[in-house]
Scaffold this motif. Structure first.
Motif, PDB file in Angstrom:
ATOM      1  N   ASN A 144      37.911  42.520  36.801  1.00  0.00           N
ATOM      2  CA  ASN A 144      38.806  42.950  37.885  1.00  0.00           C
ATOM      3  C   ASN A 144      38.001  43.634  38.993  1.00  0.00           C
ATOM      4  O   ASN A 144      38.483  43.783  40.110  1.00  0.00           O
ATOM      5  N   CYS A 148      37.347  40.351  53.442  1.00  0.00           N
ATOM      6  CA  CYS A 148      37.593  40.857  52.082  1.00  0.00           C
ATOM      7  C   CYS A 148      39.084  41.179  51.918  1.00  0.00           C
ATOM      8  O   CYS A 148      39.847  41.158  52.894  1.00  0.00           O
ATOM      9  N   GLY A 149      39.455  41.503  50.687  1.00  0.00           N
ATOM     10  CA  GLY A 149      40.834  41.899  50.420  1.00  0.00           C
ATOM     11  C   GLY A 149      41.219  43.161  51.177  1.00  0.00           C
ATOM     12  O   GLY A 149      42.349  43.288  51.665  1.00  0.00           O
ATOM     13  N   SER A 150      40.284  44.084  51.308  1.00  0.00           N
ATOM     14  CA  SER A 150      40.590  45.336  52.013  1.00  0.00           C
ATOM     15  C   SER A 150      40.938  45.058  53.470  1.00  0.00           C
ATOM     16  O   SER A 150      41.888  45.632  54.011  1.00  0.00           O
ATOM     17  N   ASN A 170      44.439  43.579  53.659  1.00  0.00           N
ATOM     18  CA  ASN A 170      45.479  44.604  53.505  1.00  0.00           C
ATOM     19  C   ASN A 170      45.640  45.430  54.784  1.00  0.00           C
ATOM     20  O   ASN A 170      46.759  45.667  55.247  1.00  0.00           O
ATOM     21  N   HIS A 179      46.149  49.741  45.535  1.00  0.00           N
ATOM     22  CA  HIS A 179      44.705  49.848  45.734  1.00  0.00           C
ATOM     23  C   HIS A 179      44.460  50.761  46.946  1.00  0.00           C
ATOM     24  O   HIS A 179      45.270  50.773  47.885  1.00  0.00           O
ATOM     25  N   MET A 219      51.959  45.594  45.669  1.00  0.00           N
ATOM     26  CA  MET A 219      50.948  44.684  45.114  1.00  0.00           C
ATOM     27  C   MET A 219      51.557  43.710  44.104  1.00  0.00           C
ATOM     28  O   MET A 219      52.557  44.020  43.452  1.00  0.00           O
ATOM     29  N   ASN A 265      45.435  46.435  39.685  1.00  0.00           N
ATOM     30  CA  ASN A 265      44.054  46.182  39.276  1.00  0.00           C
ATOM     31  C   ASN A 265      43.606  47.038  38.096  1.00  0.00           C
ATOM     32  O   ASN A 265      42.716  46.666  37.350  1.00  0.00           O
ATOM     33  N   ASP A 305      49.706  42.633  48.150  1.00  0.00           N
ATOM     34  CA  ASP A 305      48.277  42.575  47.854  1.00  0.00           C
ATOM     35  C   ASP A 305      48.157  41.789  46.552  1.00  0.00           C
ATOM     36  O   ASP A 305      48.391  42.319  45.468  1.00  0.00           O
ATOM     37  N   VAL A 327      45.434  40.301  45.457  1.00  0.00           N
ATOM     38  CA  VAL A 327      44.004  40.112  45.197  1.00  0.00           C
ATOM     39  C   VAL A 327      43.710  39.825  43.716  1.00  0.00           C
ATOM     40  O   VAL A 327      42.840  39.023  43.392  1.00  0.00           O
ATOM     41  N   GLN A 328      44.457  40.461  42.803  1.00  0.00           N
ATOM     42  CA  GLN A 328      44.148  40.296  41.376  1.00  0.00           C
ATOM     43  C   GLN A 328      44.878  39.116  40.728  1.00  0.00           C
ATOM     44  O   GLN A 328      44.664  38.844  39.552  1.00  0.00           O
ATOM     45  N   SER A 335      41.243  37.824  47.881  1.00  0.00           N
ATOM     46  CA  SER A 335      39.827  38.177  47.980  1.00  0.00           C
ATOM     47  C   SER A 335      39.009  37.193  47.158  1.00  0.00           C
ATOM     48  O   SER A 335      39.340  36.922  46.000  1.00  0.00           O
ATOM     49  N   HIS A 344      35.910  37.347  45.803  1.00  0.00           N
ATOM     50  CA  HIS A 344      35.054  37.719  44.670  1.00  0.00           C
ATOM     51  C   HIS A 344      35.820  38.054  43.398  1.00  0.00           C
ATOM     52  O   HIS A 344      35.219  38.285  42.354  1.00  0.00           O
ATOM     53  N   LYS A 345      37.156  38.044  43.467  1.00  0.00           N
ATOM     54  CA  LYS A 345      37.923  38.258  42.236  1.00  0.00           C
ATOM     55  C   LYS A 345      38.203  36.937  41.524  1.00  0.00           C
ATOM     56  O   LYS A 345      38.748  36.926  40.438  1.00  0.00           O
ATOM     57  N   CYS A 369      36.403  50.798  42.683  1.00  0.00           N
ATOM     58  CA  CYS A 369      36.166  51.270  44.043  1.00  0.00           C
ATOM     59  C   CYS A 369      36.131  52.795  44.090  1.00  0.00           C
ATOM     60  O   CYS A 369      35.596  53.370  45.022  1.00  0.00           O
TER      61      CYS A 369
HETATM   62  N1  PLP Z   1      43.321  45.005  46.231  1.00  0.00           N
HETATM   63  C1  PLP Z   1      43.139  45.021  44.910  1.00  0.00           C
HETATM   64  C2  PLP Z   1      44.339  45.010  44.013  1.00  0.00           C
HETATM   65  C3  PLP Z   1      41.853  45.068  44.370  1.00  0.00           C
HETATM   66  O1  PLP Z   1      41.681  45.098  43.051  1.00  0.00           O
HETATM   67  C4  PLP Z   1      40.741  45.090  45.244  1.00  0.00           C
HETATM   68  C5  PLP Z   1      39.368  45.219  44.729  1.00  0.00           C
HETATM   69  O2  PLP Z   1      39.115  45.886  43.750  1.00  0.00           O
HETATM   70  C6  PLP Z   1      40.988  45.047  46.620  1.00  0.00           C
HETATM   71  C7  PLP Z   1      42.283  44.999  47.084  1.00  0.00           C
HETATM   72  C8  PLP Z   1      39.874  45.046  47.601  1.00  0.00           C
HETATM   73  O3  PLP Z   1      39.271  43.781  47.702  1.00  0.00           O
HETATM   74  P1  PLP Z   1      37.838  43.641  48.371  1.00  0.00           P
HETATM   75  O4  PLP Z   1      36.863  44.182  47.376  1.00  0.00           O
HETATM   76  O5  PLP Z   1      37.675  42.179  48.609  1.00  0.00           O
HETATM   77  O6  PLP Z   1      37.884  44.428  49.622  1.00  0.00           O
END
Ligand code: PLP
Length: 387
Positions: free
Chosen positions: A9, A70-72, A75, A99, A146, A150, A175, A177-178, A198, A200-201, A324
């Motif tokens: 994760n 990226c996911g951030s 968001n 997150h 979300m 995560n 969100d 991402v996961q 994202s 890289h997940k 993070c």
């Molecule tokens: N949202 C969730 C639920 C995440 O788990 C993560 C990363 O841990 C992110 C957003 C952020 O993604 P990124 O690392 O691509 O910025």
């Protein structure tokens, strides 16, 4: 020493097929996709193929996908887009377990003239939907919930929320991402307005993400610059990573369900063996409704960080709290929101398994962990007091 990677994760290994798809775009086809010449145009076409693959994974249309870093960023873009598109609306709803990329952006907004409501969760990490519905206001600009958490893997009832909001003029962002590659994400079925992804997940490289923006949703760019991404996100595209992301989405769509089922079995075996062998080990989160590979386990009266350090000596990679926020010793905001007592919050470990994990790796973790916990508990005055 062999590495047992149980921290999927946090990030995942890039798939070999993804690397192979990316490589030509570093030194052979390095044109700028915005260039007029054919050499650049070829790259632009390849980006659009990747866009189609990302779209297909979530059953969206290619034009609804905006690539980000990226996911951030996705968001932040979603929230800022909603509040900039509706300047008279001054209210945001999110949850207490988001997150930090959502949580800190909303908190920032509340320090700058916005009201924020943070939906609580129960002791299993399930959302209080009544709280959410009771706090809808005429000036709610955006709700961000979300898809899956995560830290605990708990999956939220996004479809139910979106159905409840039907007809209300509020942007709904999730969100996710996961989620993809682990559970099905279908935006034709679950009608969210915006959705973050994202790379890289899901076995693509770090530094690439996407924001799904439903056709017809008012949008205001976060990163201003050139005309890239149809004017929705400025900046020369991270070409190779976008192409890798597209390939990873193709693989996730094709094999995700099968891999998810295998990962869930491994996770269940890991979880049952740990709780069977180690006293005072408590699973955090709703076991009925979780991502397949995630288990979050608290070991009472020991520090999660100490467990991580000792597991590290055996080559086992896991995480305590969110990756993070590791580096700070702040206890997990997710477990605190779930009302977990101090002794559980501080002793939590998240194992997140993925498609490359094996039965032998699970056996190894189960063999090593009981003695680590025993060793730490021997040093813990709280453990002795509790016995
Ligand atoms: N949202 C969730 C639920 C995440 O788990 C993560 C990363 O841990 C992110 C957003 C952020 O993604 P990124 O690392 O691509 O910025």
């Amino acid at each position: 020493m062999k590495i047992i990677y149980a921290d999927n994760n946090a990030t995942t290994k890039v798939d070999k097929e993804v690397v192979d798809a990316m490589l030509p775009y570093f030194s052979d086809f390095y044109g700028n996709p915005s260039s007029m010449h054919t050499f650049g145009g070829r790259v632009a076409r390849r980006i659009n193929e990747a866009r189609a693959s990302v779209a297909e994974m979530i059953n969206a249309e290619p034009e609804e996908i905006v690539f980000t870093s990226c996911g951030s960023e996705s968001n932040n873009t979603a929230i800022m887009s909603a509040i900039n598109s509706f300047p008279d609306k001054k209210h945001i709803i999110t949850t207490r377990v988001e997150h930090p990329a959502v949580k800190s952006r909303v908190e920032h907004c509340t320090r700058n003239g916005y009201r924020g409501d943070f939906v609580p969760v129960d002791n299993l990490g399930r959302l209080d939907l009544d709280y959410l519905y009771d706090h809808l206001a005429d000036d709610t600009a955006i709700i961000s919930v979300m898809w899956a958490n995560n830290e605990t893997g708990v999956i939220f009832p996004i479809e139910e929320i979106v159905d409840h909001l039907k007809g209300k003029k509020i942007i709904f962002h999730t969100d996710a991402v996961q989620a993809p590659g682990k559970v099905i994400v279908d935006v034709k079925k679950v009608k969210v307005d915006m959705l973050s992804l994202s790379g890289h997940k899901l076995h693509a490289p770090k530094g690439v993400g996407a924001l799904y923006v439903r056709k017809g949703t008012r949008f205001s760019p976060f990163l201003m610059g050139g005309h890239q991404e149809g004017g929705r996100r400025g900046g020369t595209e991270n070409v190779a990573s976008i192409i890798g992301f597209g390939k990873a989405c193709e693989l996730a769509l094709k094999y995700g369900a099968k891999e998810g089922a295998k990962t869930a079995k491994l996770r269940d075996r890991l979880e049952n063996s740990i709780t069977g062998q180690i006293k005072n080990a408590v699973i955090n989160g709703d076991r009925e409704n979780r991502l397949p590979g995630t288990t979050n386990i608290s070991f009472e009266y020991v520090e999660g960080e100490s467990i991580l350090l000792l597991m590290n000596e055996y080559g086992i990679c896991a995480s305590s709290g969110s990756a993070c926020t590791s580096g700070s010793l702040e206890p997990s905001h997710v477990l605190r929101a779930m009302g977990a007592p101090y002794t559980l919050v501080h002793g939590s470990i998240r194992f997140s398994l993925g498609k490359y994990n094996t039965d032998e790796e699970v056996d190894y973790i189960v063999e090593v962990l009981p003695s680590i916990i025993e060793r730490l508990r021997k040093m813990s005055p709280f453990w002795h007091d509790s016995q």
